[in-house]
Motif scaffolding. Structure first.
Motif, PDB file in Angstrom:
ATOM      1  N   ALA A  90     -45.290   0.855 -16.599  1.00  0.00           N
ATOM      2  CA  ALA A  90     -45.003   0.908 -15.166  1.00  0.00           C
ATOM      3  C   ALA A  90     -43.721   1.683 -14.885  1.00  0.00           C
ATOM      4  O   ALA A  90     -43.656   2.477 -13.925  1.00  0.00           O
ATOM      5  N   ASN A  91     -42.702   1.499 -15.707  1.00  0.00           N
ATOM      6  CA  ASN A  91     -41.455   2.247 -15.523  1.00  0.00           C
ATOM      7  C   ASN A  91     -41.671   3.740 -15.715  1.00  0.00           C
ATOM      8  O   ASN A  91     -41.114   4.568 -14.980  1.00  0.00           O
ATOM      9  N   THR A  92     -42.477   4.089 -16.727  1.00  0.00           N
ATOM     10  CA  THR A  92     -42.748   5.510 -16.971  1.00  0.00           C
ATOM     11  C   THR A  92     -43.480   6.119 -15.780  1.00  0.00           C
ATOM     12  O   THR A  92     -43.154   7.240 -15.339  1.00  0.00           O
ATOM     13  N   ALA A  93     -44.467   5.410 -15.251  1.00  0.00           N
ATOM     14  CA  ALA A  93     -45.181   5.917 -14.069  1.00  0.00           C
ATOM     15  C   ALA A  93     -44.243   6.070 -12.880  1.00  0.00           C
ATOM     16  O   ALA A  93     -44.328   7.055 -12.130  1.00  0.00           O
ATOM     17  N   LEU A  94     -43.338   5.121 -12.690  1.00  0.00           N
ATOM     18  CA  LEU A  94     -42.383   5.195 -11.584  1.00  0.00           C
ATOM     19  C   LEU A  94     -41.454   6.397 -11.732  1.00  0.00           C
ATOM     20  O   LEU A  94     -41.236   7.161 -10.771  1.00  0.00           O
ATOM     21  N   LEU A  95     -40.912   6.582 -12.929  1.00  0.00           N
ATOM     22  CA  LEU A  95     -39.961   7.678 -13.149  1.00  0.00           C
ATOM     23  C   LEU A  95     -40.645   9.035 -13.017  1.00  0.00           C
ATOM     24  O   LEU A  95     -40.069   9.977 -12.452  1.00  0.00           O
ATOM     25  N   LEU A  96     -41.849   9.156 -13.555  1.00  0.00           N
ATOM     26  CA  LEU A  96     -42.577  10.419 -13.408  1.00  0.00           C
ATOM     27  C   LEU A  96     -43.002  10.645 -11.958  1.00  0.00           C
ATOM     28  O   LEU A  96     -43.038  11.792 -11.476  1.00  0.00           O
ATOM     29  N   GLY A  97     -43.317   9.562 -11.249  1.00  0.00           N
ATOM     30  CA  GLY A  97     -43.624   9.697  -9.829  1.00  0.00           C
ATOM     31  C   GLY A  97     -42.432  10.195  -9.032  1.00  0.00           C
ATOM     32  O   GLY A  97     -42.574  11.025  -8.117  1.00  0.00           O
ATOM     33  N   LEU A  98     -41.244   9.690  -9.372  1.00  0.00           N
ATOM     34  CA  LEU A  98     -40.035  10.186  -8.716  1.00  0.00           C
ATOM     35  C   LEU A  98     -39.807  11.663  -9.015  1.00  0.00           C
ATOM     36  O   LEU A  98     -39.376  12.428  -8.134  1.00  0.00           O
ATOM     37  N   ALA A  99     -40.099  12.049 -10.269  1.00  0.00           N
ATOM     38  CA  ALA A  99     -39.946  13.462 -10.615  1.00  0.00           C
ATOM     39  C   ALA A  99     -40.918  14.328  -9.814  1.00  0.00           C
ATOM     40  O   ALA A  99     -40.543  15.406  -9.308  1.00  0.00           O
TER      41      ALA A  99
END
Length: 371
Positions: A90-99
């Motif tokens: 979930a954190n990886t999806a959030l960070l990539l979504g922010l990118a």
């Protein structure tokens, strides 16, 4: 102290005069009955993972049985890792979504007048989201450090009591001194100096979302300083504990030498009595090693989950930094790497606390060997 050891030997000698396996096992069972692990079990039920209690682990080790079958151990390990894996994903999806969101803003705004405002909105949103993830792991790391300290303190009375009864008095005196050094100096330094420096450095990096200003350089300096202090404190503790352990081992080995020499001096039965005394000490050492190994297993089982959680979260930040740099640019990727370094230091702090707690119990394993 010597009277207690002699009394213990007298209790086991009738079963050991012929040195048969069944008599030795009876002596080991009698020694195990003197060990009360109710406090360990109560703490483990409240704070530890679901599974075998310390008293069950002690019994399995005494019978030379494996602690659970491999399939169940794999399932238990996966059940421990599963929540952390989901959180890391979930954190990886959030960070990539922010990118991706940052890349979209840059593409829409371009060089227009709203470009600077859009960039500020992106930096604020990214910093807030990353700070929430970081604070959650900080709380978990501090809880793990506190748990390792309290569990180490709980382990000592039972182990020290058995060591004192068995005549390993030098090792028994060493453990409180090692715990005082661990708790009052090293763990306190980690909780009040090393971890706060790493956290402040990570928060500063979050505030400086561009990663190019003075705040970013100060944050990286704090991260390097905390890592250096942690390595120095752990190295000093390991050296001091290793030297003390060697001294305690040499002093405790004198007890069995004295007992064997005294037994050999008895006419006619000196040789047989010497072998029986040596067998009695072998049984006491075996139970001591099993008790120390049980304490190590309890420490590992309690500290495993928070270490895995921080490791997976750090891995998600590092992977996101690598994947997001082509989208949102180098500043955002450097921010993620900096926060990943903060989590790396927190993970090292947990591993250092666990390693030093295990080092405290190492003198219980294999000390006082027979010459």
């Amino acid at each position: 102290m010597k009277r207690a050891v002699i009394f213990l030997i007298i209790l086991t000698l009738p079963m050991l005069l012929h040195a048969e396996a069944e008599e030795a096992q009876d002596a080991i069972d009698a020694l195990l009955e003197t060990i009360d692990l109710t406090e360990w079990d109560a703490w483990f039920r409240e704070n530890g993972p679901d599974g075998m209690l310390p008293s069950d682990i002690l019994k399995h080790l005494a019978k030379m049985q494996t602690i659970g079958d491999p399939d169940s151990l794999q399932k238990d390990l996966f059940s421990i890792m599963k929540p952390s894996i989901k959180a890391a994903a979930a954190n990886t999806a959030l960070l990539l979504g922010l990118a991706a969101f940052g890349a979209a803003l840059q593409g829409i705004s371009g060089s227009s007048s709203i470009g600077e405002t859009a960039g500020a909105v992106f930096r604020f949103s990214a910093a807030a989201a990353i700070l929430v993830v970081l604070l959650a792991e900080i709380r978990a790391a501090y809880s793990a450090l506190s748990g390792i300290g309290s569990l180490s303190e709980l382990l000592l009375p039972v182990i020290i009591g058995y060591l004192t009864l068995s005549g390993f008095e030098n090792t028994a005196l060493l453990l409180p001194a090692s715990y005082a050094l661990l708790s009052d100096v090293v763990l306190r330094m980690i909780e009040t100096c090393i971890a706060p420096m790493a956290v402040i450095g990570g928060v500063i990096l979050v505030f400086d979302a561009n990663g190019r200003g003075r705040l970013a350089s100060v944050g990286r300096l704090l991260l390097r300083a905390s890592k250096w202090i942690l390595a120095t404190a752990c190295s000093l503790y390991m050296v001091v504990t290793a030297v003390r352990s060697a001294a305690a081992k040499g002093a405790d080995s004198l007890l069995i030498k004295t007992a064997r020499l005294a037994a050999r001096s008895i006419p006619a039965v000196g040789s047989l009595l010497s072998e029986s005394v040596d067998t009695a000490f072998q049984c006491m050492r075996l139970v001591k090693n099993i008790l120390g190994l049980t304490g190590c297993i309890v420490l590992l089982s309690v500290a495993l989950k928070p270490v895995i959680s921080v490791f997976l979260t750090r891995s998600s930040f590092r992977a996101s930094a690598l994947l997001s740099e082509p989208l949102s640019g180098k500043p955002y990727a450097e921010l993620l790497r900096g926060v990943g370094d903060t989590l790396h230091i927190l993970m090292l702090s947990e591993l250092a606390a666990l390693g030093m707690a295990l080092m405290m119990l190492v003198p219980v394993l294999g000390t006082g060997g027979a010459p």
